[in-house]
Design a protein around this motif. Structure first.
Motif, mmCIF file in Angstrom:
data_model
loop_
_atom_site.group_PDB
_atom_site.id
_atom_site.type_symbol
_atom_site.label_atom_id
_atom_site.label_comp_id
_atom_site.label_asym_id
_atom_site.label_seq_id
_atom_site.Cartn_x
_atom_site.Cartn_y
_atom_site.Cartn_z
ATOM 1 N N ILE A 135 -15.606 5.027 -2.001
ATOM 2 C CA ILE A 135 -14.251 4.508 -2.178
ATOM 3 C C ILE A 135 -13.696 4.030 -0.830
ATOM 4 O O ILE A 135 -14.011 4.581 0.226
ATOM 5 C CB ILE A 135 -13.338 5.596 -2.801
ATOM 6 C CG1 ILE A 135 -11.984 4.991 -3.197
ATOM 7 C CG2 ILE A 135 -13.163 6.783 -1.867
ATOM 8 C CD1 ILE A 135 -11.113 5.944 -4.028
ATOM 9 N N LYS A 156 0.988 1.910 -11.967
ATOM 10 C CA LYS A 156 0.128 0.963 -12.696
ATOM 11 C C LYS A 156 0.911 0.162 -13.722
ATOM 12 O O LYS A 156 0.570 -0.991 -13.996
ATOM 13 C CB LYS A 156 -1.020 1.721 -13.364
ATOM 14 C CG LYS A 156 -2.052 2.253 -12.370
ATOM 15 C CD LYS A 156 -3.183 2.990 -13.085
ATOM 16 C CE LYS A 156 -4.261 3.426 -12.097
ATOM 17 N NZ LYS A 156 -5.348 4.180 -12.757
ATOM 18 N N SER A 214 0.840 -1.202 0.000
ATOM 19 C CA SER A 214 0.000 0.000 0.000
ATOM 20 C C SER A 214 0.874 1.250 0.000
ATOM 21 O O SER A 214 1.764 1.401 0.846
ATOM 22 C CB SER A 214 -0.915 0.006 1.225
ATOM 23 O OG SER A 214 -1.762 -1.123 1.219
ATOM 24 N N GLU A 271 -1.796 -1.353 -4.150
ATOM 25 C CA GLU A 271 -2.758 -0.259 -4.261
ATOM 26 C C GLU A 271 -2.078 1.063 -3.908
ATOM 27 O O GLU A 271 -1.145 1.093 -3.117
ATOM 28 C CB GLU A 271 -3.938 -0.474 -3.317
ATOM 29 C CG GLU A 271 -4.803 -1.671 -3.673
ATOM 30 C CD GLU A 271 -6.016 -1.789 -2.761
ATOM 31 O OE1 GLU A 271 -7.124 -1.995 -3.274
ATOM 32 O OE2 GLU A 271 -5.835 -1.662 -1.523
ATOM 33 N N SER A 314 -2.671 5.426 -3.088
ATOM 34 C CA SER A 314 -3.610 6.439 -2.606
ATOM 35 C C SER A 314 -2.962 7.818 -2.648
ATOM 36 O O SER A 314 -1.823 7.983 -3.082
ATOM 37 C CB SER A 314 -4.025 6.110 -1.166
ATOM 38 O OG SER A 314 -2.927 6.278 -0.286
ATOM 39 N N SER A 320 -2.430 -7.547 -8.266
ATOM 40 C CA SER A 320 -3.672 -6.919 -7.816
ATOM 41 C C SER A 320 -3.623 -6.491 -6.346
ATOM 42 O O SER A 320 -4.466 -5.721 -5.888
ATOM 43 C CB SER A 320 -4.852 -7.866 -8.025
ATOM 44 O OG SER A 320 -4.658 -9.062 -7.292
ATOM 45 N N ASP A 377 -6.587 4.191 -5.860
ATOM 46 C CA ASP A 377 -7.317 2.971 -5.503
ATOM 47 C C ASP A 377 -8.038 3.108 -4.167
ATOM 48 O O ASP A 377 -9.076 2.495 -3.944
ATOM 49 C CB ASP A 377 -6.345 1.789 -5.410
ATOM 50 C CG ASP A 377 -5.618 1.523 -6.714
ATOM 51 O OD1 ASP A 377 -6.298 1.473 -7.753
ATOM 52 O OD2 ASP A 377 -4.379 1.392 -6.686
#
Length: 458
Positions: free
Chosen positions: A357, A207, A158, A217, A219, A214, A291
């Motif tokens: 979200i 990305k 993350s 992520e 932020s 997957s 994300d």
């Protein structure tokens, strides 16, 4: 007694420049440079040279983080630490080893890490080249992000591109709170846009690098300051709408929806303060959204319509001025209102207007001056902080029960941190740092936090 969901995480947030100190750092960031040149601007002339010395104490500190119940932790990589030479992008292998061991120790302690790339601390090298005013810097930021993703991607799932971008545009540029104290609103608006663009460019790199993973992520961390009108009079409601537009929606809409609010563009054009952009840049922002979201919340902003007509003002004073509610409960040390009720508004807005979200409360906390007053048998009895946490968690719990997609709460801060020009004026930590000998002791609030983290009972 309110309860949080079983899977809900309690944790803490800090940043590298506020905790690590200068040990083994080869480059200055803007705060380092400011302190070396104007130390009297900092409370008690305490600078970032030592801070909380975590470069040398992180292993012991992580053990204490476990003792106060941290399950999730946000910190930063320092751009000025990561490289030997900022200009040539030569990585400092010793500092890479430091960060990798730091993150590995957190992983061993079963503490989830959200790794943030930028927390106000632009390298002085890039500041000299125009910094956030210069769009070239947005490409440099993306390259720095790419190096971090490749260097630490095996340890970190993350990420966050940056913390509180509006603080950069306001404190350095639009106002004169921090050096170089420009007090230029139009420059501040361009900086805000450039930060949005830089974040999108970093997300595009992310990305590409992690397209097959997957779990990864990314932020952005935004400080949401709910705007509360003085009353329901039309002009005061409009004033709150404008404050919300400039302070919150600019970054929220760009980061989550990939769009700059059309009303904001209209108002900036009227004020002759519109940022420079290209259609290619707007497409990049549109196609590279976050994300999940990080939300910092400390206090609301109460506003009313300006008492005098200020249509010629080319800043936000033409739309609103601050209103001081006589019934406000204040943190007198920070000058901020304590109003946990606004968490309900944050929960509702994200749920109803931003597609619910996934998000976490990435900062919330109470800074108090002269905490030594509350030392009893070597422990700070900070009942005021316990009350603060309890009140905010109760409103967050209610929001979650009503459908808010919030997965964690992070206190600012798990350990006392150096706080920019305020230095150590106000202490925020669950863990006390004695600046004379760097000794750590868990405060009473740390014991409370551990109980809530383990039981989920507020």
């Amino acid at each position: 007694m309110n309860k949080l969901p079983k899977e809900f995480l309690l944790g803490g947030s800090i940043s590298g420049p506020q905790t690590e100190g200068w040990t083994n750092k080869k480059n200055d960031n803007i705060f380092d440079y400011w302190y070396k040149n104007e130390p009297s601007d900092f409370f008690n002339s305490i600078g970032p040279d030592v801070t909380s010395n975590m470069f040398n104490t992180y292993k012991e500190d992580i053990k204490l983080f476990k003792k106060v119940g941290l399950k999730i932790f946000r910190t930063t990589v320092q751009w000025s630490r990561l490289f030997k030479n900022i200009e040539t992008w030569e990585v400092d292998e010793e500092n890479v080893e430091f960060y990798r061991d730091y993150f590995s120790e957190l992983k061993k302690a079963d503490i989830k890490v959200v790794l943030n790339l930028f927390h106000f601390d632009i390298p002085y090298f890039w500041h000299q080249k125009g910094g956030w005013e210069n769009k070239i810097f947005t490409d440099a930021f993306a390259k720095y992000a790419e190096i971090c993703f490749n260097t630490f991607g095996d340890l970190i799932d993350s990420w966050a591109t940056m913390n509180e971008p509006i603080v950069v545009s306001e404190s350095f540029y639009a106002h004169d709170f921090w050096w170089p104290k420009l007090n230029n609103f139009k420059k501040g608006i361009q900086v805000s846009y450039n930060e949005i663009l830089a974040s999108a460019k970093a997300i595009k790199k992310f990305k590409t690098i992690f397209k097959d993973d997957s779990k990864k992520e990314i932020s952005i961390i935004l400080n949401l300051t709910p705007a509360i009108p003085k009353d329901n009079e039309i002009e005061n409601v409009y004033a709150a709408k404008m404050k919300d537009l400039f302070s919150n929606r600019f970054f929220l809409d760009a980061s989550i929806k990939g769009e700059i609010p059309s009303l904001l563009i209209e108002k900036l054009t009227e004020m002759e303060c519109m940022f420079e952009y290209t259609t290619e840049e707007l497409d990049l922002i549109k196609n590279n959204t976050i994300d999940f979201l990080g939300v910092n919340y400390y206090a609301p902003c109460r506003v009313e319509a300006p008492k005098k007509e200020n249509l010629n003002n080319k800043d936000m004073s033409r739309f609103f001025e601050q209103y001081f509610w006589p019934e406000a409960k204040m943190n007198i040390y920070r000058g901020w209102e304590i109003f946990p009720n606004s968490i309900s508004d944050i929960c509702k807005i994200i749920k109803d207007e931003y597609n619910n979200i996934k998000w976490f409360m990435s900062e919330n906390g109470m800074g108090v001056q002269d905490e030594e007053r509350f030392l009893v048998d070597g422990v700070v009895h900070d009942d005021y902080r316990i009350d603060f946490i309890k009140e905010h968690l109760n409103f967050l719990s209610k929001g979650i029960s009503e459908g808010a997609n919030c997965f964690a709460y992070c206190i600012w801060a798990p350990i006392d941190c150096w706080s920019w020009a305020n230095s150590y004026k106000n202490r925020y930590g669950l863990i006390r740092v004695d600046l004379k000998d760097q000794k750590r002791t868990i405060k009473k609030s740390g014991e409370y936090f551990k109980k809530v983290s383990d039981t989920k009972e507020i």
